[in-house]
Design a protein around this motif. Structure first.
Motif, short mmCIF file in Angstrom:
data_model
loop_
_atom_site.label_atom_id
_atom_site.label_comp_id
_atom_site.label_asym_id
_atom_site.label_seq_id
_atom_site.Cartn_x
_atom_site.Cartn_y
_atom_site.Cartn_z
N UNK A 68 0.82 -1.20 0.00
CA UNK A 68 0.00 0.00 0.00
C UNK A 68 0.86 1.26 0.00
N UNK A 69 2.08 1.16 0.50
CA UNK A 69 2.97 2.32 0.56
C UNK A 69 4.41 1.87 0.45
N UNK A 70 5.19 2.62 -0.33
CA UNK A 70 6.62 2.38 -0.47
C UNK A 70 7.34 3.70 -0.29
N UNK A 71 8.39 3.69 0.51
CA UNK A 71 9.25 4.86 0.71
C UNK A 71 10.60 4.53 0.10
N UNK A 72 11.07 5.36 -0.82
CA UNK A 72 12.33 5.13 -1.52
C UNK A 72 13.31 6.23 -1.16
N UNK A 73 14.54 5.84 -0.89
CA UNK A 73 15.62 6.77 -0.61
C UNK A 73 16.69 6.56 -1.68
N UNK A 74 17.05 7.63 -2.38
CA UNK A 74 18.09 7.55 -3.40
C UNK A 74 19.29 8.38 -2.96
N UNK A 75 20.48 7.84 -3.14
CA UNK A 75 21.70 8.59 -2.81
C UNK A 75 21.86 9.78 -3.75
N UNK A 76 21.35 9.65 -4.97
CA UNK A 76 21.46 10.72 -5.97
C UNK A 76 20.12 10.84 -6.70
N UNK A 77 19.41 11.93 -6.48
CA UNK A 77 18.12 12.10 -7.14
C UNK A 77 18.27 12.18 -8.66
N UNK A 78 19.49 12.39 -9.16
CA UNK A 78 19.74 12.34 -10.59
C UNK A 78 19.53 10.95 -11.16
N UNK A 110 20.37 2.93 -3.28
CA UNK A 110 18.93 2.91 -3.05
C UNK A 110 18.60 2.12 -1.78
N UNK A 111 17.60 2.59 -1.07
CA UNK A 111 17.04 1.89 0.09
C UNK A 111 15.52 2.02 -0.01
N UNK A 112 14.82 0.97 0.36
CA UNK A 112 13.36 0.97 0.27
C UNK A 112 12.76 0.36 1.53
N UNK A 113 11.74 1.01 2.07
CA UNK A 113 10.91 0.37 3.09
C UNK A 113 9.46 0.38 2.60
N UNK A 114 8.64 -0.47 3.18
CA UNK A 114 7.30 -0.63 2.62
C UNK A 114 6.29 -1.04 3.68
N UNK A 115 5.02 -0.86 3.31
CA UNK A 115 3.90 -1.31 4.13
C UNK A 115 2.97 -2.11 3.22
N UNK A 116 2.60 -3.30 3.68
CA UNK A 116 1.69 -4.16 2.91
C UNK A 116 0.45 -4.45 3.74
N UNK A 117 -0.67 -4.58 3.06
CA UNK A 117 -1.95 -4.92 3.67
C UNK A 117 -2.10 -6.43 3.70
N UNK A 118 -2.23 -7.00 4.87
CA UNK A 118 -2.34 -8.46 5.02
C UNK A 118 -3.78 -8.93 5.14
N UNK A 119 -4.74 -8.03 5.04
CA UNK A 119 -6.13 -8.48 5.14
C UNK A 119 -6.41 -9.45 3.97
N UNK A 120 -7.06 -10.52 4.28
CA UNK A 120 -7.34 -11.54 3.27
C UNK A 120 -6.23 -12.53 3.07
N UNK A 121 -5.09 -12.34 3.75
CA UNK A 121 -3.97 -13.29 3.66
C UNK A 121 -4.15 -14.33 4.75
N UNK A 122 -4.10 -15.59 4.37
CA UNK A 122 -4.26 -16.68 5.34
C UNK A 122 -3.13 -16.65 6.35
N UNK A 123 -3.47 -16.81 7.61
CA UNK A 123 -2.45 -16.79 8.68
C UNK A 123 -1.63 -18.05 8.73
#
Length: 123
Positions: A68-78, A110-123
Motif C-alpha cells: 500500500x505504501x513504499x518509501x524510496x531513498x536515493x543517494x542521488x536524485x539524478x 537505493x534503500x526501500x521500506x514498505x507497508x503491505x496490507x495483510x487483510x485476506x492473507x491466510x495466517x
C-alpha cells in the motif's frame, strides 16, 4: 523471518513487523546474505532491493500487489529516471503510493521500506 536470501541485519531492529493487519518492513538495502554490496548501478541495486522485498512479502503469504505504501531513498536524485524505469518493470501492475527522497545512504544507491496490507492473507 530467517530467510537465507536476505542479508544479515546490521543492527538492533526487526526486518519486518505485523501490526493492525499491516506488514511494515525496515529499510532494505542491496546487500547479500554476507552483507556484501549487490550491483554497482541504481538499476542493479533496485532489482536487488525489490527481490528482498518480494522475499519478505512471500514469507508473509502475500505479494507486491499487497503493498500500500513504499518509501524510496536515493543517494542521488539524478538517478530517479533510471530507478523509476527499473521499479516499474519489476512492480508491474502493483502501484502502491510512493514517496522518493534523496539522502546519504552509507555506500548504497537505493534503500526501500514498505507497508503491505495483510487483510485476506491466510495466517
Amino acid at each position: 523471518m530467517g530467510n537465507d536470501a536476505l542479508p544479515v541485519q546490521g543492527g538492533h531492529y526487526s526486518r519486518s513487523k505485523v501490526a493492525a493487519g499491516l506488514l511494515f518492513t525496515a529499510g532494505l538495502v542491496p546487500r547479500d546474505s554476507e552483507r556484501q554490496l549487490i550491483g554497482h548501478t541504481v538499476e542493479d541495486q533496485t532489482r536487488a532491493v525489490l527481490a528482498q522485498l518480494q522475499t519478505i512479502l512471500t514469507d508473509a503469504g502475500c505479494s507486491l500487489s499487497n503493498l500500500v505504501r513504499v518509501q524510496v531513498y536515493l543517494a542521488d536524485l539524478g538517478d530517479f529516471a533510471r530507478f523509476n524505469a527499473t521499479y516499474a518493470a519489476v512492480m508491474g501492475d502493483a502501484k502502491p503510493v510512493r514517496t522518493t527522497t534523496g539522502c546519504a545512504l552509507n555506500g548504497v544507491l537505493v534503500e526501500i521500506d514498505a507497508i503491505a496490507d495483510l487483510s485476506g492473507v491466510a495466517a
